[in-house]
Design a protein around this motif. Structure first.
Motif, PDB file in Angstrom:
ATOM      1  N   ILE A  65     -11.744 -12.186   6.056  1.00  0.00           N
ATOM      2  CA  ILE A  65     -12.053 -11.400   4.869  1.00  0.00           C
ATOM      3  C   ILE A  65     -13.059 -12.170   4.022  1.00  0.00           C
ATOM      4  O   ILE A  65     -13.079 -13.402   4.010  1.00  0.00           O
ATOM      5  CB  ILE A  65     -10.787 -11.074   4.038  1.00  0.00           C
ATOM      6  CG1 ILE A  65     -10.020 -12.351   3.691  1.00  0.00           C
ATOM      7  CG2 ILE A  65      -9.902 -10.108   4.762  1.00  0.00           C
ATOM      8  CD1 ILE A  65      -8.799 -12.090   2.835  1.00  0.00           C
ATOM      9  N   ARG A  66     -13.879 -11.411   3.334  1.00  0.00           N
ATOM     10  CA  ARG A  66     -14.983 -12.008   2.578  1.00  0.00           C
ATOM     11  C   ARG A  66     -14.505 -12.572   1.248  1.00  0.00           C
ATOM     12  O   ARG A  66     -13.820 -11.912   0.472  1.00  0.00           O
ATOM     13  CB  ARG A  66     -16.070 -10.959   2.329  1.00  0.00           C
ATOM     14  CG  ARG A  66     -17.348 -11.551   1.699  1.00  0.00           C
ATOM     15  CD  ARG A  66     -18.443 -10.516   1.546  1.00  0.00           C
ATOM     16  NE  ARG A  66     -18.093  -9.481   0.582  1.00  0.00           N
ATOM     17  CZ  ARG A  66     -17.794  -8.229   0.886  1.00  0.00           C
ATOM     18  NH1 ARG A  66     -17.795  -7.831   2.170  1.00  0.00           N
ATOM     19  NH2 ARG A  66     -17.485  -7.336  -0.036  1.00  0.00           N
ATOM     20  N   ASP A 116     -10.500  -1.806   0.129  1.00  0.00           N
ATOM     21  CA  ASP A 116     -10.589  -3.249   0.375  1.00  0.00           C
ATOM     22  C   ASP A 116     -10.168  -3.610   1.799  1.00  0.00           C
ATOM     23  O   ASP A 116     -10.592  -4.632   2.342  1.00  0.00           O
ATOM     24  CB  ASP A 116      -9.721  -4.022  -0.625  1.00  0.00           C
ATOM     25  CG  ASP A 116     -10.296  -3.970  -2.029  1.00  0.00           C
ATOM     26  OD1 ASP A 116     -11.517  -3.794  -2.157  1.00  0.00           O
ATOM     27  OD2 ASP A 116      -9.524  -4.095  -2.996  1.00  0.00           O
ATOM     28  N   PHE A 117      -9.305  -2.751   2.396  1.00  0.00           N
ATOM     29  CA  PHE A 117      -8.847  -3.035   3.753  1.00  0.00           C
ATOM     30  C   PHE A 117      -9.995  -2.995   4.759  1.00  0.00           C
ATOM     31  O   PHE A 117      -9.886  -3.528   5.855  1.00  0.00           O
ATOM     32  CB  PHE A 117      -7.758  -2.038   4.166  1.00  0.00           C
ATOM     33  CG  PHE A 117      -6.414  -2.311   3.554  1.00  0.00           C
ATOM     34  CD1 PHE A 117      -5.594  -3.297   4.051  1.00  0.00           C
ATOM     35  CD2 PHE A 117      -5.980  -1.585   2.453  1.00  0.00           C
ATOM     36  CE1 PHE A 117      -4.356  -3.555   3.487  1.00  0.00           C
ATOM     37  CE2 PHE A 117      -4.743  -1.835   1.875  1.00  0.00           C
ATOM     38  CZ  PHE A 117      -3.934  -2.827   2.387  1.00  0.00           C
ATOM     39  N   THR A 118     -11.095  -2.336   4.381  1.00  0.00           N
ATOM     40  CA  THR A 118     -12.253  -2.282   5.284  1.00  0.00           C
ATOM     41  C   THR A 118     -13.447  -3.031   4.715  1.00  0.00           C
ATOM     42  O   THR A 118     -14.105  -3.794   5.426  1.00  0.00           O
ATOM     43  CB  THR A 118     -12.651  -0.821   5.558  1.00  0.00           C
ATOM     44  OG1 THR A 118     -12.875  -0.154   4.308  1.00  0.00           O
ATOM     45  CG2 THR A 118     -11.565  -0.113   6.323  1.00  0.00           C
ATOM     46  N   TRP A 140       0.861  -1.185   0.000  1.00  0.00           N
ATOM     47  CA  TRP A 140       0.000   0.000   0.000  1.00  0.00           C
ATOM     48  C   TRP A 140       0.896   1.233   0.000  1.00  0.00           C
ATOM     49  O   TRP A 140       1.664   1.458   0.929  1.00  0.00           O
ATOM     50  CB  TRP A 140      -0.905  -0.028   1.235  1.00  0.00           C
ATOM     51  CG  TRP A 140      -1.692   1.233   1.477  1.00  0.00           C
ATOM     52  CD1 TRP A 140      -2.066   2.173   0.558  1.00  0.00           C
ATOM     53  CD2 TRP A 140      -2.164   1.698   2.754  1.00  0.00           C
ATOM     54  NE1 TRP A 140      -2.758   3.180   1.166  1.00  0.00           N
ATOM     55  CE2 TRP A 140      -2.843   2.928   2.520  1.00  0.00           C
ATOM     56  CE3 TRP A 140      -2.105   1.199   4.046  1.00  0.00           C
ATOM     57  CZ2 TRP A 140      -3.436   3.650   3.536  1.00  0.00           C
ATOM     58  CZ3 TRP A 140      -2.699   1.919   5.067  1.00  0.00           C
ATOM     59  CH2 TRP A 140      -3.359   3.125   4.806  1.00  0.00           C
ATOM     60  N   ASN A 141       0.792   2.034  -1.046  1.00  0.00           N
ATOM     61  CA  ASN A 141       1.494   3.303  -1.123  1.00  0.00           C
ATOM     62  C   ASN A 141       0.634   4.343  -0.414  1.00  0.00           C
ATOM     63  O   ASN A 141      -0.390   4.794  -0.939  1.00  0.00           O
ATOM     64  CB  ASN A 141       1.735   3.701  -2.585  1.00  0.00           C
ATOM     65  CG  ASN A 141       2.654   4.900  -2.706  1.00  0.00           C
ATOM     66  OD1 ASN A 141       2.581   5.831  -1.910  1.00  0.00           O
ATOM     67  ND2 ASN A 141       3.504   4.875  -3.721  1.00  0.00           N
ATOM     68  N   VAL A 142       1.050   4.720   0.786  1.00  0.00           N
ATOM     69  CA  VAL A 142       0.227   5.602   1.607  1.00  0.00           C
ATOM     70  C   VAL A 142       0.056   6.967   0.953  1.00  0.00           C
ATOM     71  O   VAL A 142      -0.983   7.617   1.100  1.00  0.00           O
ATOM     72  CB  VAL A 142       0.839   5.744   3.015  1.00  0.00           C
ATOM     73  CG1 VAL A 142      -0.019   6.648   3.890  1.00  0.00           C
ATOM     74  CG2 VAL A 142       1.010   4.381   3.665  1.00  0.00           C
ATOM     75  N   PRO A 151      -8.011 -11.045 -11.128  1.00  0.00           N
ATOM     76  CA  PRO A 151      -7.190  -9.832 -11.287  1.00  0.00           C
ATOM     77  C   PRO A 151      -7.636  -8.961 -12.452  1.00  0.00           C
ATOM     78  O   PRO A 151      -7.421  -7.750 -12.447  1.00  0.00           O
ATOM     79  CB  PRO A 151      -5.774 -10.394 -11.508  1.00  0.00           C
ATOM     80  CG  PRO A 151      -5.805 -11.772 -10.959  1.00  0.00           C
ATOM     81  CD  PRO A 151      -7.205 -12.273 -11.164  1.00  0.00           C
ATOM     82  N   VAL A 152      -8.250  -9.581 -13.478  1.00  0.00           N
ATOM     83  CA  VAL A 152      -8.709  -8.804 -14.629  1.00  0.00           C
ATOM     84  C   VAL A 152      -9.939  -7.973 -14.255  1.00  0.00           C
ATOM     85  O   VAL A 152     -10.119  -6.846 -14.713  1.00  0.00           O
ATOM     86  CB  VAL A 152      -9.022  -9.738 -15.812  1.00  0.00           C
ATOM     87  CG1 VAL A 152      -9.568  -8.945 -16.992  1.00  0.00           C
ATOM     88  CG2 VAL A 152      -7.778 -10.509 -16.224  1.00  0.00           C
ATOM     89  N   GLU A 153     -10.810  -8.540 -13.412  1.00  0.00           N
ATOM     90  CA  GLU A 153     -12.062  -7.877 -13.079  1.00  0.00           C
ATOM     91  C   GLU A 153     -11.944  -6.948 -11.871  1.00  0.00           C
ATOM     92  O   GLU A 153     -12.722  -6.001 -11.750  1.00  0.00           O
ATOM     93  CB  GLU A 153     -13.145  -8.932 -12.789  1.00  0.00           C
ATOM     94  CG  GLU A 153     -13.440  -9.852 -13.964  1.00  0.00           C
ATOM     95  CD  GLU A 153     -14.435 -10.932 -13.598  1.00  0.00           C
ATOM     96  OE1 GLU A 153     -14.819 -10.999 -12.408  1.00  0.00           O
ATOM     97  OE2 GLU A 153     -14.841 -11.706 -14.492  1.00  0.00           O
ATOM     98  N   HIS A 154     -10.996  -7.195 -10.966  1.00  0.00           N
ATOM     99  CA  HIS A 154     -10.924  -6.431  -9.714  1.00  0.00           C
ATOM    100  C   HIS A 154      -9.583  -5.722  -9.605  1.00  0.00           C
ATOM    101  O   HIS A 154      -8.524  -6.340  -9.715  1.00  0.00           O
ATOM    102  CB  HIS A 154     -11.108  -7.357  -8.518  1.00  0.00           C
ATOM    103  CG  HIS A 154     -11.083  -6.642  -7.202  1.00  0.00           C
ATOM    104  ND1 HIS A 154     -12.156  -5.938  -6.732  1.00  0.00           N
ATOM    105  CD2 HIS A 154     -10.097  -6.512  -6.267  1.00  0.00           C
ATOM    106  CE1 HIS A 154     -11.856  -5.407  -5.554  1.00  0.00           C
ATOM    107  NE2 HIS A 154     -10.614  -5.740  -5.251  1.00  0.00           N
TER     108      HIS A 154
END
Length: 679
Positions: A255-256, A222-224, A192-194, A213-216
């Protein structure tokens, strides 16, 4: 000859100084793509020397191969591997120093003995060292001889560029080794580049959450948003604490998954701060620990919340520290496996020693395969007692591995299944006895049917003789009684024959062969030759396919279906059409037998397959009500299914599905079906 080295003027020195600064800048800024950085360095070197070709050549024992290349002439390409002998690269290797020379009137041969005359006319080459060892050379060349002089500033530029290329090659090797190690583990990396909130996920991260990876595209949200609602605050607090105070970021949370369920992961991370203490980026990993959490949860439930219930079910639990070899046995497990010892030895060796000799290799093999990530650990085996007796137990377990893939812990359960095993043995014995009894009953039925049919034949024959010889002496009531006697005998005889056929269809062993549908229909039609002629019926097989099944049973099936179509006909001549198609999954034949008979109401579609069930009076349509029950039993024994669609006055369509692939001979029924068929 070798070009004379000269001290450059102020302009040349300034240009070389700028080139060195540019090279360092290219290498240090935005250099996460090391191959791109190498190509940028080559481009700057090419511009400085104003020569058509610059390359990185990797040295092998007898050849050198072109790894990276910028070439205006197109003479070489990446992957070329010329011989090392006689090349300029060999001069750099042998001299162990930078070589910068140009051919002028072939005078260079004296200074570089053994050099091939076919090489470049202008050459500058410096060694590339990777981890202190010679990797190759950085070369700048031209094929045509021109007036070109190299100086110390040029040498400084070339050697600086070679050092920077070696740096990036070393990083590429390290990244490659790291990527291989990560791919071999269950860990997914993220960054994560803050500063700009950009997020990177390694492929394993996508696998853990089931996303494409193509769709998302990973996002900081995403962290929350992917976190379990109950875990969001704790996970966010852990990140805040790490970024603000440097507290180690390490947490287990859920995580979901894309499918909707939640996956337990172990998250780790480490931030990088600038000199002002402002976090710049944070990188870390997630590891799927769902199985471990499942085992731990089961452990806590059994040990802390359900100890009494576990005792009642005869289940014991164990926990094995793989490193030390020590195994924890619950009190219930001690009662199951070692009731003879007040304090049994708590080790994996003690566990193995109590396994029955005939089961030990199988059980320990399953354990070792699980520890090597090759399947689950689950086994049933016999545990021996000191007095020579044994009990049957069912054991299962789940290991936990460290980041290197090495097992560190394994927990599981052990259940006394002796009673179940004894029941299975009794059940198998009863099944065998029932099968034997069933075969004896079949023989008895065959003999009984023969013995019963003999007096029925006599009743029928004597009734017919009575009508023939004494017809003039019988009054109307006498004729009626004799007719009913003969009719009853004939119906009883037909019923015995149908019951015997149904018994054989359920109990006879099957012989699977290939049966052509068209030939089968033709042979069945020949059995109804007289009925077909009398009713002007038409029987057509619209397409021919090869069925797999018992030929005798399949003939009984079509004999009953075609016979029903001829029996339950309407005013028009009967027309029976048989067809076959593939089911949607290409695994079965879908057969249809369609007629234009009297049909029946759809609400009777299931009732017609019941034994002795009839939809019409016996005096209107003769029969025993067993025919369709026999059809259903034949289809079921072929692992198929049968159903019917019908409308009054329109006709019936019987649907049959049979497997395409050869079926194993379906075992004979242990007892007759309680259902039958017949309209």
């Amino acid at each position: 000859m070798v070009a004379d080295t000269k001290i450059g003027d102020a302009a040349g020195e300034a240009q070389a100084y700028r080139t060195v600064l540019d090279l360092v800048h290219l290498s240090s800024v935005g250099n996460s793509d090391h191959e791109q950085a190498i190509l940028q360095i080559l481009g700057r070197v090419k511009t400085h020397f104003e020569l058509p070709r610059v390359a990185v050549c990797q040295i092998a024992p007898d050849r050198y191969s072109v790894e990276y290349l910028l070439d205006d002439t197109g003479r070489y390409k990446v992957g070329d591997a010329p011989e090392l002998a006689g090349s300029w690269c060999q001069q750099v290797v042998d001299r162990n120093q930078t070589v910068m020379a140009s051919r002028i009137a072939d005078q260079v041969a004296d200074a570089y003995p053994g050099l091939s005359a076919n090489g470049p006319q202008i050459y500058a080459g410096a060694r590339i060292l990777v981890d202190g060892r010679l990797h190759g050379t950085l070369t700048v060349t031209a094929d045509e001889a021109v007036e070109k002089r190299f100086d110390d500033d040029d040498r400084n530029v070339l050697e600086t560029a070679a050092a920077l290329v070696g740096h990036h090659v070393s990083l590429l090797r390290a990244e490659s080794r790291f990527d291989l190690a990560v791919r071999g583990s269950s860990v997914g990396l993220w960054e994560w580049n803050v500063a700009d909130d950009s997020v990177y996920w390694a492929p394993r991260c996508f696998e853990i959450v089931g996303l494409d990876p193509v769709e998302h595209t990973p996002d900081v949200s995403d962290f929350t948003e992917l976190q379990h609602p109950d875990d969001r605050e704790a996970q966010a607090a852990a990140i805040r604490q790490h970024l603000k105070h440097g507290t180690p970021y390490q947490i287990e949370h859920r995580i979901r998954h894309r499918d909707g369920h939640y996956v337990w992961v172990h998250s780790r991370g480490q931030a990088v701060w600038n000199r002002a203490g402002v976090p710049q980026r944070i990188a870390g990993s997630i590891e799927d620990i769902t199985e471990r959490k499942r085992v731990e949860e089961a452990w806590h439930r059994s040990e802390e919340r359900h100890e009494l219930a576990v005792r009642g079910t005869g289940v014991g639990v164990w926990d094995w520290d793989v490193g030390s070899g020590v195994v924890y046995w619950s009190e219930q497990l001690k009662r199951i496996l070692a009731p003879d010892l007040p304090e049994p030895e708590l080790s994996i060796e003690a566990f193995a020693a109590r396994i029955h000799d005939d089961d030990r290799e199988r059980v320990l093999g399953a354990l070792q395969r699980h520890l090597a990530h090759e399947g689950e650990y689950r086994a049933e085996y016999r545990s021996c007692r000191p007095d020579g007796s044994f009990i049957w137990v069912h054991t299962r377990g789940q290991a936990v591995w460290n980041e290197n893939g090495e097992p560190v812990r394994m927990a599981g359960s052990c259940h006394d299944i002796t009673e179940r095993k004894e029941y299975e043995v009794r059940l198998a014995e009863q099944a065998e006895e029932l099968l034997r009894t069933n075969r004896e009953l079949e023989q008895y039925a065959s003999i009984a049917s023969h013995d019963l049919q003999e007096p029925l034949r006599k009743i029928n024959s004597f009734g017919e003789l009575l009508l023939r010889d004494y017809a003039d002496r019988l009054d109307e009531r006498g004729h009626l009684l004799v007719d009913r006697m003969v009719d009853g005998a004939q119906r009883l005889r037909a019923l015995i024959q149908d019951l015997l056929s149904y018994s054989r269809s359920s109990n006879d062993d099957m012989k699977i062969v290939e049966v052509g549908l068209a030939d089968l229909v033709a042979r069945v039609s020949s059995d109804f030759e007289l009925a077909i002629a009398e009713t002007d019926a038409t029987i057509t097989c619209e397409n021919d396919v090869v069925l797999r099944g018992d030929e005798m049973l399949l003939r009984q099936l079509f004999n009953n279906l075609i016979g029903n179509s001829l029996k339950y006909r309407g005013d028009a001549p009967p027309h029976v059409r048989i067809a076959a198609t593939r089911t949607d999954d290409e695994a079965r034949w879908h057969l249809t037998v369609r007629d234009n008979g009297i049909g029946f109401a759809p609400r009777y579609a299931e009732r017609v397959f019941d034994m002795f069930k009839r939809l019409h009076p016996r005096d209107a349509y003769p029969g025993t009500g067993i025919g369709l029950a026999l059809c259903q039993r034949v289809v079921e024994r072929h692992d198929g299914r049968i159903w019917v669609e019908s409308e009054p006055g329109v006709g019936c369509c019987f649907h049959i599905e049979l497997p395409l692939s050869p079926v194993e001979a379906h075992p004979a029924a242990l007892s007759g079906s309680e259902t039958g068929d017949g309209r």
